[in-house]
Structures are given as structure tokens and as C-alpha cells.
Design a protein around this motif. Structure first.
Motif, short mmCIF file in Angstrom:
data_model
loop_
_atom_site.label_atom_id
_atom_site.label_comp_id
_atom_site.label_asym_id
_atom_site.label_seq_id
_atom_site.Cartn_x
_atom_site.Cartn_y
_atom_site.Cartn_z
N GLY A 165 0.78 -1.33 0.07
CA GLY A 165 -0.03 0.12 -0.07
C GLY A 165 1.05 1.37 -0.03
O GLY A 165 2.19 1.22 -0.08
N PRO A 166 0.34 2.36 0.33
CA PRO A 166 1.07 3.63 0.12
C PRO A 166 2.00 3.45 1.17
O PRO A 166 1.58 3.26 2.52
N ALA A 167 3.25 4.05 0.89
CA ALA A 167 4.41 4.25 1.85
C ALA A 167 3.87 4.88 3.23
O ALA A 167 4.31 4.57 4.39
N GLY A 168 3.09 6.12 3.09
CA GLY A 168 3.16 6.87 4.27
C GLY A 168 1.96 6.34 5.41
O GLY A 168 1.74 6.61 6.26
N ARG A 169 1.17 5.27 4.61
CA ARG A 169 0.20 4.66 5.48
C ARG A 169 0.30 3.20 6.16
O ARG A 169 -0.14 2.93 7.00
N LEU A 170 1.37 2.45 5.35
CA LEU A 170 1.57 1.14 5.59
C LEU A 170 2.75 1.06 6.29
O LEU A 170 3.89 1.43 6.12
N ALA A 171 2.66 0.88 7.85
CA ALA A 171 3.67 0.63 8.90
C ALA A 171 4.27 -0.42 8.60
O ALA A 171 3.61 -1.70 9.03
N PRO A 172 5.74 -0.65 8.29
CA PRO A 172 6.28 -1.89 8.18
C PRO A 172 6.45 -2.54 9.31
O PRO A 172 5.95 -3.98 9.32
N GLN A 173 6.18 -2.26 10.67
CA GLN A 173 6.25 -3.06 12.00
C GLN A 173 4.91 -3.69 11.91
O GLN A 173 4.95 -4.70 12.26
N ALA A 174 3.96 -2.87 11.94
CA ALA A 174 2.53 -3.33 11.98
C ALA A 174 2.37 -4.48 10.88
O ALA A 174 1.59 -5.38 11.33
N ALA A 175 2.63 -4.11 9.81
CA ALA A 175 2.55 -5.14 8.55
C ALA A 175 3.16 -6.45 9.01
O ALA A 175 2.57 -7.65 8.81
N ARG A 176 4.37 -6.13 9.34
CA ARG A 176 4.98 -7.64 9.78
C ARG A 176 4.41 -8.40 10.78
O ARG A 176 4.50 -9.80 10.73
N ARG A 177 3.90 -7.79 11.60
CA ARG A 177 3.11 -8.49 13.07
C ARG A 177 2.03 -9.12 12.21
O ARG A 177 1.62 -10.25 12.80
N ALA A 178 1.20 -8.37 11.48
CA ALA A 178 -0.15 -9.19 10.87
C ALA A 178 0.43 -10.17 9.92
O ALA A 178 -0.47 -11.37 10.31
N LEU A 179 1.40 -10.07 9.32
CA LEU A 179 1.66 -11.22 8.40
C LEU A 179 2.27 -12.47 9.23
O LEU A 179 2.06 -13.50 8.87
N ALA A 180 3.11 -11.90 10.24
CA ALA A 180 3.55 -13.11 10.90
C ALA A 180 2.35 -13.96 11.80
O ALA A 180 2.43 -15.06 11.96
N THR A 181 1.39 -13.09 12.34
CA THR A 181 0.20 -13.76 12.78
C THR A 181 -0.51 -14.73 11.79
O THR A 181 -0.87 -15.83 12.15
N ALA A 182 -0.84 -14.15 10.82
CA ALA A 182 -1.57 -14.96 9.90
C ALA A 182 -0.73 -16.15 9.31
O ALA A 182 -1.21 -17.20 9.25
N CYS A 183 0.67 -16.21 9.03
CA CYS A 183 1.48 -17.36 8.95
C CYS A 183 1.45 -18.36 10.13
O CYS A 183 1.24 -19.42 9.61
N ARG A 184 1.30 -17.97 11.27
CA ARG A 184 1.47 -18.80 12.35
C ARG A 184 -0.09 -19.54 12.42
O ARG A 184 -0.20 -20.77 12.56
#
Length: 199
Positions: free
Chosen positions: A170-189
């Protein structure tokens, strides 16, 4: 039986078989050598295959597989089963983060979008299944987005025979990398846990 053969179809399939190689692109001369067909015959065959996106011709005149073979391969029952498990996870990711969630795969030096869930946002990264782009580096399927960003998380090997990633973009100013990584890690688990208990 001989009467069941359609020569033009068999020639087209022979041309497609020539792409079963480590090389990502082939020249007309290389295809002629691999198939034994005249270049004029190949151009007619490739023209028909190109119209249905079985092959694609690049600006330099070289040929590569199109999106249709991969699209049809995903109809194979194991792929349908995997898609049935992953699409709800992508839908949840897109809904909770407000960003584009996708399943990515790599083949050779390219990444490909296999599944996608778009957020209910006017400003969003438009991505569609079948889109392909060059890998930035081995094992890095991120798509370079002007003014945007893509975060990826590798899926456990138990979920597929090939390398697969979940991504948020998504847009760089809106997509926070740390929050995105947490959401992705949770989905993978969650997906890994579901795979362990699946019959």
C-alpha cells in the motif's frame, strides 16, 4: 488413434513443451531448434498461443510463457485446496490492515501474484492474480512500488511445494512496516497451525 489427432494442436503443444527449460525466454531460432519447426510455422503457432496468453513476446522479440499455463495449473485439486485455505486469510488481512494482501510465488527469476484480496480503500495498491515481475534478489519477491511499499513473509514449507509468501502492500505513508510484519507473522502462524491439524 490416428483419426483422433489434430496436427495443428499437436504442433502448438510441441511449441509449449519447448518452454520446459531453465531459460526464462527463448528466441525464435532456439524454439525452431527445440521443436524442429520452420520459423514461419512457429510464428503462426506462437501468434495463436499469444492471443490466449499461453506465451508472451517481449520487446526484444524473445518468447516466454504467458499467464494462462499458471492459471490453469492452479485449477489442479491441490492448488484449489491451498487457495481455499489461503483466500480467507488474505481477506482477513486486507480487512484488518486496510491494505492489499496477496499470495506470492517465485519461479526462476520472477515473482508472481497467485491470490489477492483488495481493501475497501479508494487509494490502494491494485494487484491481480497472474501479474509477474522480476525478483529484486533471490528469495525477495517484493514489487518495487513508486510511492508505496510491499512487506512479505515467507509461508511455512508445509503449505506448499514451492516458495510462497504472504504480502501486504500500500501507500508508503500509510503502511507501517512493523505493524504489517506483525499482521503477516500472525497470519502465517495461524495458517501453519491449521495445516498441522488438517486431515
Amino acid at each position: 488413434m490416428a483419426q483422433d489427432r489434430v496436427e495443428a494442436v499437436e504442433r502448438a503443444l510441441t511449441a509449449l513443451e519447448a518452454f520446459d527449460t531453465d531459460r526464462e525466454t527463448l528466441s525464435l531460432a532456439e524454439l525452431a531448434q527445440a521443436t524442429g519447426f520452420y520459423k514461419s510455422t512457429l510464428l503462426r503457432l506462437l501468434g495463436s498461443l499469444e492471443r490466449f496468453d499461453y506465451v508472451q513476446r517481449s520487446a526484444d522479440g524473445r518468447w516466454r510463457l504467458g499467464a494462462s499455463p499458471a492459471r490453469l495449473a492452479r485449477r489442479h485439486p491441490p492448488s484449489r485446496e491451498l487457495a481455499a485455505r489461503l483466500q480467507p486469510a488474505l481477506d482477513r488481512l486486507a480487512a484488518t490492515t486496510g491494505e492489499t494482501a496477496a499470495l506470492l510465488a517465485s519461479r526462476g527469476d520472477e515473482a508472481e501474484c497467485r491470490l489477492v484480496a483488495l481493501p475497501n480503500q479508494e487509494l490502494r495498491h491494485e494487484l491481480s492474480p497472474g501479474r509477474r515481475w522480476p525478483l529484486q534478489a533471490p528469495g525477495d519477491p517484493r514489487l518495487a512500488l513508486p510511492g508505496g511499499t510491499m512487506i512479505c513473509q515467507a509461508l511455512p514449507e508445509a503449505l506448499g511445494a514451492e516458495a510462497l509468501w504472504l504480502s501486504l502492500s500500500g501507500p508508503a505513508g500509510r503502511l507501517a512496516p512493523q505493524a504489517a510484519r506483525r499482521a503477516l507473522a500472525t497470519a502465517c502462524r495461524t495458517l501453519a497451525g491449521a495445516a498441522e491439524v488438517a486431515p
